[in-house]
Design an enzyme around this catalytic site. Structure first.
Site, mmCIF file in Angstrom:
data_model
loop_
_atom_site.group_PDB
_atom_site.id
_atom_site.type_symbol
_atom_site.label_atom_id
_atom_site.label_comp_id
_atom_site.label_asym_id
_atom_site.label_seq_id
_atom_site.Cartn_x
_atom_site.Cartn_y
_atom_site.Cartn_z
ATOM 1 N N ARG A 1 89.989 -52.162 -53.408
ATOM 2 C CA ARG A 1 89.820 -51.007 -53.354
ATOM 3 C C ARG A 1 88.946 -50.568 -53.754
ATOM 4 O O ARG A 1 88.733 -49.176 -53.624
ATOM 5 C CB ARG A 1 91.410 -50.338 -53.382
ATOM 6 C CG ARG A 1 91.197 -50.005 -55.191
ATOM 7 C CD ARG A 1 92.904 -48.873 -55.544
ATOM 8 N NE ARG A 1 92.754 -48.438 -56.752
ATOM 9 C CZ ARG A 1 93.312 -49.121 -57.865
ATOM 10 N NH1 ARG A 1 93.274 -50.614 -57.606
ATOM 11 N NH2 ARG A 1 93.187 -48.446 -58.906
ATOM 12 N N TYR B 1 88.702 -55.820 -60.986
ATOM 13 C CA TYR B 1 89.379 -55.476 -62.539
ATOM 14 C C TYR B 1 88.490 -57.008 -63.037
ATOM 15 O O TYR B 1 88.692 -56.650 -64.101
ATOM 16 C CB TYR B 1 90.513 -55.742 -62.067
ATOM 17 C CG TYR B 1 91.533 -54.971 -61.485
ATOM 18 C CD1 TYR B 1 91.630 -54.139 -63.092
ATOM 19 C CD2 TYR B 1 91.974 -54.561 -60.668
ATOM 20 C CE1 TYR B 1 92.776 -52.860 -62.532
ATOM 21 C CE2 TYR B 1 92.235 -53.603 -60.200
ATOM 22 C CZ TYR B 1 93.233 -52.379 -61.210
ATOM 23 O OH TYR B 1 93.378 -50.985 -61.004
ATOM 24 N N HIS C 1 97.458 -57.667 -59.943
ATOM 25 C CA HIS C 1 97.960 -56.658 -58.641
ATOM 26 C C HIS C 1 99.046 -57.090 -58.389
ATOM 27 O O HIS C 1 98.925 -57.459 -57.141
ATOM 28 C CB HIS C 1 97.414 -55.170 -58.217
ATOM 29 C CG HIS C 1 97.163 -54.599 -58.957
ATOM 30 N ND1 HIS C 1 96.523 -53.034 -58.265
ATOM 31 C CD2 HIS C 1 96.471 -53.966 -60.161
ATOM 32 C CE1 HIS C 1 95.858 -52.500 -59.651
ATOM 33 N NE2 HIS C 1 96.172 -52.690 -60.701
#
Length: 802
Positions: free
Chosen positions: A321, A267, A258
């Site tokens: 997150r 990820y 990101h």
């Protein structure tokens, strides 16, 4: 010193002899049929026909799977004139999560669960004709009404490009021989319609790219289409490389997704899991991944993943997150399983190092059964044998220091504890809130210090649902500002959020093998607050310095020394210079003391605090409540209750050039903390907005952060009393021990083009380990000219004989 890790910038050594039968797969390639690969894919998913049905873990696992499938099957709408497959809100419409096509994703996912149960030999639904009929009828309904070239995609791209293709692949593979050729062809055509390639615009990097490639490889196997398999394998080439900006792996082990978020355990976890699965799926076939890819996987495991694992927990500071979604130990177990699989096909020296560290972390994680919670069914017997094999030693990698300069993260692993340091800069965002997750994470990248010790559940046991977000350990904070709890939804054109990045580039530090100096020029997101913050980490201590603390918003500014969650049901006490305070919940008045101590059930749960300046500190013991739904969409309404102890400096309103100094002593006893304070075991050389420096005489380590060109006084050197100097902003770390001098220099700004000249008040006789980027200008007093251009924040280390 030597490290148990192979590529932490220091020499590795093989420490194990792996004798596990079947550990290494044959390297020869052979032409495997599409059916062979499809069966291998299904064995990975179901455990295969040879699964041990007397194994209690396997029986429990499949019983839980069957229970879920039973519920999904019973609640499925089977009416001929149906307008939906399930009548819960997520399947009827998409209002539950704006922009998420849940009315398509959720039913397809449930059909995949049911189809897999049909194909699982250990399932009670194995070859159940009624279940098969209902799944196929359900797929026909989805094709006619929701998922076909006649129905355009809408909402979140991820569902159509990654989520749904994964489930569709599983359905087709599980029912392959039960579907007609026409059905298989039209379902694959539908996947092709929504996800025709592996280069979805704006998301063709990092984990998203790997997920697309894996999906395409499996689709190629099911379609018996060599071109699709080749597209997926070739597509991985863009990710098997090191980047110097944006998403992907950096040479220092950093992993960013990101654009600006450290995501190794988010990820990066999914990416590693799929890469290892792809590698296993294709190994030995004509499409086997190139050897250099396997080598790079081994390098990533050693350099990027394992340094962030402590006793089975993957450090939250590199999970983005996802910290509010799954626990650190859950992520850690997933990564350890992937690391094990990578080691199986790695070169012997990498295999031995990785296996030893993986085994240590599995055995050290006493919170749960690794085999029951993390090991794929087909590998359970093999992993059990690995853990029981006494010829394979469990290897604790500590002590070590690992600097991730390209994602603003630092790890210090000492014998008694580990500390993670989460920073942010003009390069790295301070936090990510997205898709109704990680709400309220405003200060998690503002210098938060994570202490990992014997309390293995510190950050995983409702921490993020109950902690005071304005009293995170290590941060300097505007304690009275009010943040709006914002949320950003995936939607049209929304792949991720460009959040707050500091205007300051000076973030990073210098490191040696097992110690480091880190710093952060901090600027608050919503206020005028700024501060220069530094940490010297060596031996068993962490020295924290703060200077130039300024604010003009007429609100109270605090520096949080520590905030610890108290493990439920265990005894804790708070001591100030040996005197117990806060036996119950409450807050102290400002206390002037040289040391304090949080005493847990034993020293491994305890933390000592030393205050060299005897500046007033406040202490608080409190009970806090929270609900997981308040911070993540995956949460619930249940109230969580946890107790905390906080220690902090109150800088008052509108501070001007305020300072602080404290030392963290995790794992020390109260008596050791008292003795440390009485001995004045740390010498602060400078703590100003221009430079911060400290020496820990007991380990011979000095660290200096030069925020600008200048000099700081040094302890007596063998070339006479003098100074440590730098011609430009820099971080410097020096260790003198046993007749050897080590010097490390970096440019934390990552912007400087000209060499940095560093002067030290000592003499050396010869260079023992040189560095091509370091020129020795003078040996007495020692003067170095260090090339920093293009260094991406890494430390240039040179060693001398004294």
């Amino acid at each position: 010193m030597k490290s148990k890790f192979g590529i932490f910038g220091i020499a590795g050594r093989a420490v194990l002899v792996v004798a596990l039968a079947g550990l290494a797969l044959a390297c020869s390639r052979q032409k495997l049929s599409f059916d062979d690969l499809r069966q291998r894919y299904m064995d990975q998913a179901t455990g295969g026909a040879s699964v041990d049905l007397t194994d209690s873990i396997i029986l429990k696992r499949f019983a839980a799977q069957d229970e879920g499938v039973q519920k999904e099957w019973e609640t499925m709408n089977k009416a001929a004139d149906r307008t939906y497959l399930w009548n819960d809100r997520s399947c009827i419409d998409d209002s539950l999560s704006p922009w998420r096509p849940t009315s398509v994703t959720t039913p397809i996912g449930r059909l995949a669960h049911m189809a897999q149960a049909y194909a699982t030999p250990a399932s009670k639904f194995y070859k159940n004709d009624s279940l098969k009929k209902d799944v196929i009828d359900g797929m026909e309904w989805m094709y006619a009404n929701k998922y076909s070239p006649e129905h355009p995609a809408y909402g979140n791209w991820w569902d159509w490009i990654i989520g749904m293709p994964y489930s569709m692949n599983r359905i087709i593979a599980s029912l392959y021989d039960e579907l007609t050729p026409e059905q298989r062809a039209k379902y694959i055509e539908a996947i092709d319609f929504y996800a025709p390639g592996v280069e979805y615009e704006g998301a063709a990097t990092g984990a998203n790219k790997v997920w697309q490639c894996y999906s395409m490889i499996v689709r190629g196997i099911l379609a018996q289409d060599e071109a699709k398999i080749k597209m997926g394998v070739d597509g991985l080439g863009t990710e098997f490389k090191y980047v110097d900006t944006g998403d992907g792996f950096y040479e220092d082990g950093s992993f960013v997704q990101h654009g600006w978020i450290p995501y190794t355990g988010g990820y990066g976890n999914g990416m590693l899991a799929d890469l290892t699965t792809i590698s296993s799926l294709l190994h030995g076939s004509q499409w086997q991944l190139p050897e250099q890819y396997s080598d790079m996987l081994g390098s990533w495991v050693e350099n990027a993943y394992l340094p962030l694992v402590y006793k089975g927990a993957f450090m939250d500071m590199a999970r983005g997150r996802e910290i509010t979604r799954v626990t650190d130990h859950s992520t850690g177990r997933s990564i350890l399983m992937s690391a094990y699989k990578v080691a199986k096909i790695a070169k012997p020296e990498v295999r031995d190092r990785v296996m030893g560290i993986v085994k240590y972390n599995i055995l050290a994680d006493t919170l749960c059964d690794f085999v029951a919670t993390a090991v794929p069914t087909e590998l359970i017997p093999e992993v059990r044998a690995f853990l029981a094999d006494s010829t394979i030693a469990a290897v604790d990698p500590a002590p070590y220091y690992k600097q991730f300069a390209m994602m603003d993260r630092e790890v210090f692993a000492a014998p008694r504890f580990a500390l993670g340091l989460a920073l942010s800069s003009s390069r790295i965002q301070n936090y990510e809130t997205l898709d109704s997750e990680n709400k309220g994470a405003w200060h998690t990248g503002d210098g938060m210090t994570y202490i990992y010790n014997g309390d293995l559940a510190q950050y995983g046991d409702d921490y993020w649902y109950t902690v005071n977000r304005y009293r995170l350990p290590g941060i300097t904070v505007d304690a009275q500002q009010t943040h709006k709890v914002q949320n950003y939804e995936f939607g049209k054109g929304v792949l991720y959020v460009d959040g707050y990045k500091s205007p300051h580039a000076w973030v990073g530090g210098a490191s040696l093998a097992d110690c480091g100096m880190a710093g952060m020029w901090f600027k608050d997101e919503l206020s005028t607050l700024e501060a220069k913050k530094s940490w010297l980490m060596a031996g068993e201590e962490v020295v924290a310095l703060g200077a130039g603390i300024n604010s003009s918003d007429n609100r109270t500014i605090e520096t949080i020394v520590d905030t610890r969650k108290l493990s439920p049901g265990k005894p804790y006490s708070v001591l100030v210079e040996g005197r117990e305070v806060l036996a119950a919940c409450g807050e102290t008045a400002p206390v002037v003391a040289s040391w304090a101590y949080l005493q847990g059930p034993d020293a491994s749960y305890s933390v000592g605090y030393y205050f060299p300046d005897k500046a007033p500190v406040k202490l608080l013991r409190e009970t806090r409540k929270g609900r997981s739904i308040e911070v993540t969409k995956y949460g619930d309404e249940a109230e969580r209750v946890r107790d905390y102890v906080s220690v902090w400096f109150d800088h008052g309103k509108n501070p001007k050039n305020a300072t602080y100094c404290y030392v963290l002593l995790p794992g020390a006893t109260a008596e050791q903390t008292r003795a440390y304070a009485e001995k004045n075991s740390v010498t602060v050389l400078a703590n100003t907005p221009q430079a911060q420096a400290a020496t820990i005489p007991g380990v011979g380590v000095t660290g200096v952060n030069f925020w600008e060109a200048g000099q700081v006084p040094a302890l007596q050197g063998d070339a006479g009393q003098g100074t440590i100097s730098s011609s430009a902003p820099a971080s410097v770390i020096v260790r003198s021990k046993g007749g050897e001098l080590e010097v490390g220099v970096s440019d934390p700004t990552q912007l400087q083009k000209e060499p940095v000249t560093v002067g030290l008040p000592m003499s050396v006789s010869a260079v023992s380990v040189g560095n091509p980027d370091v020129e020795v200008v003078s040996m007495s007093p020692l003067t170095l000219k260090v090339k920093v251009d293009g260094g991406m924040g890494r430390t240039r280390v040179v060693k001398f004989k004294q």
